[in-house]
Design a protein around this motif. Sequence first.
Motif, PDB file in Angstrom:
ATOM      1  N   MET A  74       0.772  -1.231   0.000  1.00  0.00           N
ATOM      2  CA  MET A  74       0.000   0.000   0.000  1.00  0.00           C
ATOM      3  C   MET A  74       0.816   1.300   0.000  1.00  0.00           C
ATOM      4  O   MET A  74       0.523   2.199  -0.748  1.00  0.00           O
ATOM      5  CB  MET A  74      -0.991   0.002   1.174  1.00  0.00           C
ATOM      6  N   SER A  77       1.926   2.772  -3.398  1.00  0.00           N
ATOM      7  CA  SER A  77       1.523   1.848  -4.452  1.00  0.00           C
ATOM      8  C   SER A  77       0.616   2.534  -5.470  1.00  0.00           C
ATOM      9  O   SER A  77      -0.029   3.541  -5.186  1.00  0.00           O
ATOM     10  CB  SER A  77       0.800   0.647  -3.833  1.00  0.00           C
ATOM     11  N   GLU A  80      -5.004   1.750  -4.752  1.00  0.00           N
ATOM     12  CA  GLU A  80      -5.660   2.383  -3.610  1.00  0.00           C
ATOM     13  C   GLU A  80      -6.816   1.502  -3.156  1.00  0.00           C
ATOM     14  O   GLU A  80      -7.308   0.655  -3.917  1.00  0.00           O
ATOM     15  CB  GLU A  80      -6.183   3.768  -3.993  1.00  0.00           C
ATOM     16  N   THR A  81      -7.261   1.711  -1.914  1.00  0.00           N
ATOM     17  CA  THR A  81      -8.406   0.954  -1.404  1.00  0.00           C
ATOM     18  C   THR A  81      -9.324   1.859  -0.591  1.00  0.00           C
ATOM     19  O   THR A  81      -8.864   2.691   0.189  1.00  0.00           O
ATOM     20  CB  THR A  81      -7.942  -0.236  -0.529  1.00  0.00           C
ATOM     21  N   VAL A  82     -10.618   1.697  -0.818  1.00  0.00           N
ATOM     22  CA  VAL A  82     -11.662   2.415  -0.077  1.00  0.00           C
ATOM     23  C   VAL A  82     -12.830   1.457   0.112  1.00  0.00           C
ATOM     24  O   VAL A  82     -13.270   0.792  -0.846  1.00  0.00           O
ATOM     25  CB  VAL A  82     -12.136   3.686  -0.831  1.00  0.00           C
ATOM     26  N   TYR A  86     -10.458  -2.456  -4.146  1.00  0.00           N
ATOM     27  CA  TYR A  86      -9.095  -2.164  -4.599  1.00  0.00           C
ATOM     28  C   TYR A  86      -9.143  -1.740  -6.061  1.00  0.00           C
ATOM     29  O   TYR A  86      -9.787  -2.397  -6.886  1.00  0.00           O
ATOM     30  CB  TYR A  86      -8.203  -3.396  -4.424  1.00  0.00           C
ATOM     31  N   ARG A  89      -4.972   3.826  -8.676  1.00  0.00           N
ATOM     32  CA  ARG A  89      -4.992   5.164  -8.065  1.00  0.00           C
ATOM     33  C   ARG A  89      -5.722   6.180  -8.947  1.00  0.00           C
ATOM     34  O   ARG A  89      -5.523   6.246 -10.159  1.00  0.00           O
ATOM     35  CB  ARG A  89      -3.556   5.642  -7.839  1.00  0.00           C
ATOM     36  N   GLN A  92     -11.379   6.100  -8.012  1.00  0.00           N
ATOM     37  CA  GLN A  92     -12.352   5.759  -6.971  1.00  0.00           C
ATOM     38  C   GLN A  92     -13.769   5.764  -7.507  1.00  0.00           C
ATOM     39  O   GLN A  92     -14.651   5.074  -6.977  1.00  0.00           O
ATOM     40  CB  GLN A  92     -12.215   6.742  -5.799  1.00  0.00           C
TER      41      GLN A  92
END
Length: 200
Positions: A74, A77, A80-82, A86, A89, A92
């Motif tokens: 992470m 990287s 990204e994660t939310v 995953y 970047r 979202q």
Amino acid sequence: MKFAVFCQWIWGIWYNICTLDYQTNSSPLEPSQKIHQLVAYFDLFDYPVTAPELKSLLGYSTDDEFNRVVSSLMPGSIIETVDGYYYIRGKQWTITKRKTQELLFQQNKHKIQRAAAIISWFPFIRCVLLSGTASKGITDNYDDYDFFVVVRDGRLWLCRTLILLFRRIISFNYRKPNFRHFCCNYYISENNLSLPDKTA
């Protein structure tokens, strides 16, 4: 804004090409590289991947093992994660897109099941499976419902012709939304189920 989206699209394609090239020209990938590869692949379809999906695809049996690999990649990287998703970047927005498409799939699920049932009534059909975007549990308003059809040995072309004729006939009646969007895009014989790997 449009230029920024275009640059993001070009970057996504370039990253995916580099990732796939890396796989074919090097030794076996490290766990973190495998995650990059999977997320990059699904990014081609603007499809953010959930943690359970990554775990299943990577073959991890425990959360601890998976979380250890994820935490190592992470910082800095490209991923990204939310909310457990995953993605590459800056993308979202694909989370909202996926959730919307999942809702549409649930709303149209009965139509997909009905179309599959109708296909299964044709002679010599052995199995009817979803393919395409619907196989991931998502769909758009104007997507076809793509099906993968397994046919009795020696009857593939006959079965395909019958289904195509049926599809042609019902396409004249657009009041039948259960039929309008279904498409059998892959046929295979029950005695030839092994498909060789191919690269583009």
